[in-house]
Design a protein around this motif. Structure first.
Motif, mmCIF file in Angstrom:
data_model
loop_
_atom_site.group_PDB
_atom_site.id
_atom_site.type_symbol
_atom_site.label_atom_id
_atom_site.label_comp_id
_atom_site.label_asym_id
_atom_site.label_seq_id
_atom_site.Cartn_x
_atom_site.Cartn_y
_atom_site.Cartn_z
ATOM 1 N N SER A 124 0.839 -1.210 0.000
ATOM 2 C CA SER A 124 0.000 0.000 0.000
ATOM 3 C C SER A 124 0.871 1.257 0.000
ATOM 4 C CB SER A 124 -0.908 0.023 1.232
ATOM 5 O OG SER A 124 -1.755 -1.087 1.244
ATOM 6 N N PHE A 125 1.910 1.244 0.818
ATOM 7 C CA PHE A 125 2.836 2.378 0.898
ATOM 8 C C PHE A 125 3.542 2.584 -0.440
ATOM 9 C CE2 PHE A 125 6.925 4.103 3.033
ATOM 10 C CZ PHE A 125 6.465 5.409 2.942
ATOM 11 N N ILE A 169 8.204 14.956 7.415
ATOM 12 C CA ILE A 169 9.560 14.684 6.905
ATOM 13 C C ILE A 169 9.499 14.469 5.398
ATOM 14 C CG2 ILE A 169 9.368 12.167 7.354
ATOM 15 C CD1 ILE A 169 12.389 12.239 8.129
ATOM 16 N N GLY A 170 10.531 14.909 4.681
ATOM 17 C CA GLY A 170 10.576 14.772 3.224
ATOM 18 C C GLY A 170 11.604 13.746 2.781
ATOM 19 N N PHE A 171 11.278 13.005 1.727
ATOM 20 C CA PHE A 171 12.212 12.022 1.164
ATOM 21 C C PHE A 171 12.216 12.103 -0.355
ATOM 22 C CE2 PHE A 171 11.116 9.734 5.196
ATOM 23 C CZ PHE A 171 12.403 9.662 5.713
ATOM 24 N N ASN A 172 13.305 11.649 -0.960
ATOM 25 C CA ASN A 172 13.360 11.473 -2.408
ATOM 26 C C ASN A 172 12.558 10.212 -2.746
ATOM 27 O OD1 ASN A 172 14.250 10.474 -5.018
ATOM 28 N ND2 ASN A 172 15.916 11.950 -4.914
ATOM 29 N N SER A 173 11.486 10.362 -3.511
ATOM 30 C CA SER A 173 10.581 9.239 -3.770
ATOM 31 C C SER A 173 11.271 8.094 -4.511
ATOM 32 C CB SER A 173 9.377 9.713 -4.579
ATOM 33 O OG SER A 173 9.794 10.286 -5.810
ATOM 34 N N ARG A 174 12.243 8.411 -5.366
ATOM 35 C CA ARG A 174 12.937 7.348 -6.117
ATOM 36 C C ARG A 174 13.673 6.408 -5.178
ATOM 37 N NH1 ARG A 174 16.664 9.825 -10.574
ATOM 38 N NH2 ARG A 174 17.328 10.979 -8.737
ATOM 39 N N MET A 222 13.944 1.034 -2.449
ATOM 40 C CA MET A 222 14.059 0.257 -1.215
ATOM 41 C C MET A 222 12.841 -0.634 -0.982
ATOM 42 S SD MET A 222 15.760 3.032 1.341
ATOM 43 C CE MET A 222 17.502 3.381 1.260
ATOM 44 N N LEU A 223 11.656 -0.069 -1.180
ATOM 45 C CA LEU A 223 10.432 -0.845 -0.969
ATOM 46 C C LEU A 223 10.324 -1.992 -1.976
ATOM 47 C CD1 LEU A 223 8.017 2.149 -0.288
ATOM 48 C CD2 LEU A 223 8.714 0.413 1.391
ATOM 49 N N ASN A 224 10.811 -1.762 -3.192
ATOM 50 C CA ASN A 224 10.826 -2.837 -4.203
ATOM 51 C C ASN A 224 11.785 -3.950 -3.832
ATOM 52 O OD1 ASN A 224 8.916 -2.211 -6.197
ATOM 53 N ND2 ASN A 224 10.245 -0.661 -7.107
ATOM 54 N N ALA A 225 12.874 -3.594 -3.156
ATOM 55 C CA ALA A 225 13.891 -4.591 -2.804
ATOM 56 C C ALA A 225 13.469 -5.453 -1.616
ATOM 57 C CB ALA A 225 15.221 -3.909 -2.492
ATOM 58 N N LEU A 226 12.487 -4.993 -0.854
ATOM 59 C CA LEU A 226 12.000 -5.770 0.285
ATOM 60 C C LEU A 226 10.850 -6.685 -0.159
ATOM 61 C CD1 LEU A 226 11.990 -2.956 2.997
ATOM 62 C CD2 LEU A 226 13.630 -4.835 2.782
ATOM 63 N N GLY A 286 16.134 8.288 7.953
ATOM 64 C CA GLY A 286 15.102 7.331 8.341
ATOM 65 C C GLY A 286 15.629 5.907 8.145
ATOM 66 N N ILE A 287 15.220 4.999 9.019
ATOM 67 C CA ILE A 287 15.669 3.609 8.956
ATOM 68 C C ILE A 287 14.484 2.730 8.544
ATOM 69 C CG2 ILE A 287 16.673 1.672 10.216
ATOM 70 C CD1 ILE A 287 18.599 3.965 9.975
ATOM 71 N N LEU A 288 14.618 2.083 7.399
ATOM 72 C CA LEU A 288 13.557 1.223 6.867
ATOM 73 C C LEU A 288 13.950 -0.238 7.087
ATOM 74 C CD1 LEU A 288 10.916 1.725 5.166
ATOM 75 C CD2 LEU A 288 12.311 1.255 3.147
ATOM 76 N N THR A 289 13.077 -1.029 7.712
ATOM 77 C CA THR A 289 13.342 -2.453 7.934
ATOM 78 C C THR A 289 12.069 -3.251 7.682
ATOM 79 O OG1 THR A 289 12.855 -2.185 10.290
ATOM 80 C CG2 THR A 289 15.177 -2.131 9.658
#
Length: 373
Positions: free
Chosen positions: A262-263, A318-323, A328-332, A348-351
Motif C-alpha cells: 500500500s505504501f 519529513i521529506g524524502f526522495n521518492s525514487r 528500497m520498498l521494491n527490494a523488500l 530514516g531507517i527502513l526495515t
C-alpha cells in the motif's frame, strides 16, 4: 579444432559470458570468445581485463586446440537456431571456423588464441563457501544502493565483510544505504573487500538458476567465484570503505509501521506529481494516519493521499526522495515495513517487519530531503 555441441547449451553459456565483454575494449582480441579444447572439455573464456569469466562444457572432440571467435557474430548466429547439434571445424588454410547445422554451413574468421590475456592466478587465497541463494539475495538487496561517482570509487561497489560470526554486505551512495547480514553463513577468519558492480550483476544472472554452493576465493586484489562449471575472476576495488556504522542513527523513537504494498503504490502515484528535479514527497504523520503529498510548483501539479498506519511517536513531517523510497520498498519482500525516525533532518531507517529467514537481517537507511527544497 573439431567438436560437436548442442546449439542451445552453447548459446546459454555464451549469453552469460557475453555480459563480461565491454563495448569499448582497448584490445581488439577482447571482442572475441576464447575457445580452448583439452581432453574433450571445451572451455570458453571472455574478459574485459578487469573481469574474466570461463565456462566448461563436455564435447565430442579428438584434438586439443585454442582460438578466438568473434563474440557478436557467433551470438547473433546461435540465437537464430532451434535446438540442434552443431559441428565446429577449424580450417587453418582459410583461417576460419566452419559451423555446420541442419540448415547449412557458416564460416567465421578466427584469431589465434595465444593473443588472449591470461586470467589472473590468485596466490594463497582465502576461501569460503556460500549458498547460491544467500549470495544471490545479498547482491539483489544491496546492489541498487551503490553509487556512480568516479571520485569515490569505493562507493561504486558492494562491501563484503566475512567473519566467524557471520557475513555482512553493505552498499551506499551517500543518499541511501543498505546493510544486509547473515549469521547462518560464516567464514573461518575475518576478511573484507569491495566487489565492483559489473561482476556482481553477472553473478546474479547465474545464481538464480542453481541451488549449489559457491566457492569464493579472495586475496587483497582479486576475488574468484566458482559455481558448477563456471568461474568468474575480478579485480577488487582498491580503497577503504567508509565507516557506515557512524551514519546509522541509533536512537529513533518515532516508529511507523504499515503495509509495504500500500505504501509503495501510494508513493509511486504521488511521486508522479513531484518536482522532477528533487522527486520530493512529504510524509505527514499524526496519530494513526499517514498523509503522503507532493507538489510541483512550476507546473501547479499536486497530489495528496492518506493511509492508515500504526505509529508510535510525536507528530512529524519529513521529506524524502521518492525514487530512493521506491527502490528500497521494491527490494523488500515483507508484508509490512517499519520506518524509524528521530527528526526531520535525520536519516530514516527502513526495515522489514516480517518475512525474514532465521539468521537474516536487513537495514535500509534513506537521507531526508529538506521540506520545500
Amino acid at each position: 579444432m573439431k567438436f560437436l555441441v548442442s546449439s542451445s547449451l552453447l548459446l546459454k553459456h555464451l549469453q552469460v559470458l557475453g555480459g563480461v565483454i565491454s563495448s569499448n575494449n582497448t584490445l581488439p582480441i577482447l571482442d572475441n570468445f576464447l575457445f580452448e579444447i583439452k581432453d574433450s572439455t571445451l572451455t570458453i573464456t571472455s574478459s574485459d581485463l578487469e573481469t574474466t569469466m570461463a565456462a566448461s562444457i563436455e564435447v565430442e572432440s579428438e584434438t586439443d586446440s585454442i582460438l578466438a571467435i568473434p563474440a557478436k557474430l557467433l551470438l547473433d548466429t546461435l540465437k537464430t537456431f532451434p535446438d540442434q547439434p552443431l559441428t565446429f571445424i577449424q580450417n587453418k588454410d582459410t583461417k576460419t571456423i566452419e559451423i555446420s547445422s541442419d540448415q547449412g554451413k557458416y564460416a567465421l574468421a578466427y584469431v589465434e588464441g595465444d593473443e588472449f590475456p591470461n586470467a589472473v592466478n590468485l596466490e594463497s587465497p582465502s576461501m569460503v563457501e556460500i549458498s547460491a541463494n544467500i549470495l544471490n539475495t545479498a547482491i539483489s538487496k544491496t546492489i541498487f544502493a551503490t553509487g556512480n561517482d568516479d571520485l569515490r570509487p569505493v562507493m561504486s561497489g558492494v562491501y563484503f565483510s566475512f567473519s566467524p560470526e557471520g557475513m555482512t554486505f553493505v552498499a551506499t551512495d551517500a543518499h541511501k544505504l543498505v546493510k544486509y547480514e547473515r549469521t547462518d553463513a560464516v567464514a573461518e577468519e575475518n576478511a573484507d573487500f569491495i566487489m565492483p558492480k559489473k561482476p556482481l550483476n553477472i553473478l546474479r544472472n547465474i545464481l538464480g538458476s542453481t541451488d549449489n554452493d559457491v566457492l569464493v576465493e579472495y586475496n587483497v586484489s582479486n576475488a574468484k567465484f566458482s559455481i558448477n562449471n563456471i568461474e568468474l575472476i575480478c579485480r577488487l576495488i582498491d580503497g577503504k570503505y567508509p565507516n557506515y556504522e557512524a551514519v546509522i542513527p541509533k536512537q529513533n523513537p518515532n516508529v511507523l509501521t504499515l503495509d509495504r504494498n500500500s505504501f509503495l503504490s501510494s508513493v509511486k502515484r504521488v511521486s508522479i506529481f513531484s518536482n522532477k528535479t528533487t522527486h520530493q514527497i512529504k510524509l505527514n504523520i499524526a496519530g494513526s494516519e499517514l498523509q503522503i503529498s507532493a507538489e510541483d510548483l512550476d507546473y501547479s501539479n499536486k497530489a495528496d493521499e492518506r493511509l492508515s498506519c500504526d505509529y508510535q511517536g510525536e507528530d512529524m513531517q519529513i521529506g524524502f526522495n521518492s525514487r530512493f523510497l521506491i527502490e528500497m520498498l521494491n527490494a523488500l519482500e515483507s508484508t509490512h515495513i517499519t520506518l524509524e525516525m528521530s527528526a526531520p533532518n535525520r536519516a530514516g531507517i527502513l526495515t522489514p517487519a516480517d518475512g525474514l529467514d532465521e539468521g537474516e537481517k536487513i537495514l535500509m537507511l534513506v537521507m531526508p530531503v529538506m521540506i520545500g527544497v
